[in-house]
Design a protein around this motif. Structure first.
Motif, PDB file in Angstrom:
ATOM      1  N   UNK A 103       0.829  -1.198   0.000  1.00  0.00           N
ATOM      2  CA  UNK A 103       0.000   0.000   0.000  1.00  0.00           C
ATOM      3  C   UNK A 103       0.862   1.245   0.000  1.00  0.00           C
ATOM      4  N   UNK A 104       1.350   1.630  -1.186  1.00  0.00           N
ATOM      5  CA  UNK A 104       2.219   2.808  -1.251  1.00  0.00           C
ATOM      6  C   UNK A 104       1.510   4.032  -0.695  1.00  0.00           C
ATOM      7  N   UNK A 116      -0.017   7.917  -5.708  1.00  0.00           N
ATOM      8  CA  UNK A 116       0.219   6.545  -6.154  1.00  0.00           C
ATOM      9  C   UNK A 116       0.057   6.392  -7.662  1.00  0.00           C
ATOM     10  N   UNK A 166      -4.934   1.337  -6.623  1.00  0.00           N
ATOM     11  CA  UNK A 166      -5.985   0.892  -5.705  1.00  0.00           C
ATOM     12  C   UNK A 166      -6.256   1.929  -4.633  1.00  0.00           C
ATOM     13  N   UNK A 201       0.841   4.749   2.470  1.00  0.00           N
ATOM     14  CA  UNK A 201       0.278   4.658   3.820  1.00  0.00           C
ATOM     15  C   UNK A 201       1.203   3.980   4.806  1.00  0.00           C
ATOM     16  N   UNK A 225      -6.396   2.321  -1.266  1.00  0.00           N
ATOM     17  CA  UNK A 225      -5.985   1.575  -0.075  1.00  0.00           C
ATOM     18  C   UNK A 225      -6.359   2.327   1.190  1.00  0.00           C
ATOM     19  N   UNK A 226      -7.153   3.372   1.016  1.00  0.00           N
ATOM     20  CA  UNK A 226      -7.353   4.259   2.153  1.00  0.00           C
ATOM     21  C   UNK A 226      -8.741   4.171   2.749  1.00  0.00           C
TER      22      UNK A 226
END
Lengths: 91, 337
Positions: free
Chosen positions: A72-73, B46, B333, A75, B335-336
């Motif tokens: 997860x780039x 990202x 994606x 975070x 991812x948060x």
């Protein structure tokens, strides 16, 4: 530094003097401005680098916050998960 | 002939830079508006994360090809635009730091600070590149040695500033088109709206810039009259501009982005076609006819050797970039959430 000082006053050894190689249209004031600009920028980046390295060292191996997330780039979730999984596998 | 080949290589490098780094500069310029919170902004980073530094290689390579092929152009422009180029360099550093540092500390204030740094420096870079191209098009006052002193009062003229604003609008639209391709959900929907609205702004500014160019550089049409096939470049540009709107309407993000890339490349190709064989035209008050591909060039032997090496390098870069884009294809994606 030794190489740079040693070859003075030549910029191309034996062919061209440093004074002949300076730009006609760039004044000393401009170069002082950019010199201090670079010094300031590098000092800032250097301090931030130390801060980040100390944080990582302080956190110690396996603990603390991730700096290079794998899944997860942006975070750090990825590496935390990886650490958790590795911890489970070990125990 | 070899001089012309190098002119094409240089134009190709700059167009490649504008298309590739253009979209990540655009994402940066829109960063704070497009991403509503640190999580969305993380996702925006990202989308460009794996590719932005590869894209900047094209700028370095363009600078490198100037040293090799047209050293007098390099000397005149890097001395003349000295302060502006140093500011560009600092902004590039700041922007890279923003991307690399923002995720190092998991704290909102830290992230916000780097988000602001990243966004402002990206927007300013887009502006400065446009200003630079505007000044090249307009010409600079060269002295008898073919050099000039680019003071800010000289560079910040209305024509160049129009070029700067056009560059910000175009690259922002290009960046929004990229985000449409690389995301989904509410972020993608917002990027769609941005790209749609920015198209109108960019087109209005482009029309203004073209009209202004006829006033500032009336001799610009000479090449197109002499070689009508060069009109292909502006024709492709116009077709691409319409195609963007068409594909936006059909919600075809991929083709809209391709059309946007074609538009930017087409604009630069048109400028290059009009400029040829000049590299840095002489502006009013010059004691020099202007730098062109003959009086600014290296000796022919150097040009030949360098071209042979350069084409290998270019092939390697192209292969590397295709690999990276293939490796990171698909959506960034979320991812948060």
């Amino acid at each position: 530094v030794v190489a740079e000082v040693g070859r003075q006053p030549w910029i191309v050894y034996g062919l061209r003097r440093t004074t002949e190689a300076t730009s006609q249209n760039v004044t000393a004031g401009m170069t002082i401005f950019t010199l201090f600009g670079f010094m300031g920028l590098y000092a800032l980046v250097g301090l931030l680098y130390l801060l980040l390295v100390l944080r990582i060292v302080h956190a110690g191996p396996g603990g603390g916050h991730a700096h290079e997330p794998s899944s997860a780039p942006g975070t750090g979730d990825g590496l935390d998960n990886a650490h958790a999984a590795a911890g489970k596998a070990r125990s | 002939v070899i001089n012309t080949v190098w002119f094409i290589v240089l134009a190709f490098m700059l167009a490649g830079y504008a298309v590739l780094d253009g979209f990540d500069l655009g994402v940066g310029a829109l960063h704070l508006l497009l991403g509503r919170n640190t999580r969305e902004r993380g996702r925006l980073i990202d989308t460009i994360g794996p590719v932005w530094n590869g894209n900047e290689v094209w700028l370095l390579a363009a600078g490198g090809s100037m040293v090799v092929a047209f050293p007098h152009l390099y000397a005149a422009s890097f001395s003349g635009f000295y302060l502006a180029l140093m500011i560009v360099l600092w902004l590039l550093v700041l922007r890279g730091l923003g991307i690399e540092f923002r995720h190092q500390i998991d704290h909102d204030m830290w992230r916000q600070a780097w988000d602001v740094a990243f966004s402002l420096s990206s927007a300013l870079l887009a502006l400065l590149f446009g200003v630079a191209l505007g000044n090249v098009l307009r010409g600079v006052p060269l002295d008898e040695h073919g050099e000039f002193q680019g003071t800010f009062s000289l560079m910040l003229n209305w024509f160049a500033l129009l070029g700067g604003v056009l560059s910000v609008a175009l690259l922002s639209m290009h960046g929004a088109a990229w985000v449409v391709v690389k995301t989904d959900g509410p972020l993608q929907a917002r990027a769609r709206r941005f790209a749609g609205a920015l198209w109108w702004v960019a087109m209005a500014l482009l029309a203004a810039m073209i009209a202004a160019s006829f006033v500032v550089r009336p001799d610009f049409t000479a090449n197109f009259v002499q070689y009508p096939w060069l009109l292909l470049a502006p024709a492709i540009t116009a077709a691409a501009a319409i195609a963007i709107k068409y594909f936006q309407g059909r919600q075809d993000g991929g083709r809209a982005f391709a059309a946007s890339a074609t538009l930017i490349a087409g604009i630069l190709a048109s400028v290059a076609a009009g400029l040829y064989p000049r590299l840095l035209p002489a502006g009013p008050g010059s004691a020099h006819p202007g730098l062109d591909i003959y009086n600014a060039a290296s000796p022919e032997g150097s040009l030949r050797t360098a071209l042979a090496i350069y084409l290998w390098g270019l092939t390697l870069v192209a292969l590397y970039q295709v690999t990276v884009y293939r490796l990171w294809r698909g959506k960034a994606r979320d991812v948060y959430e």
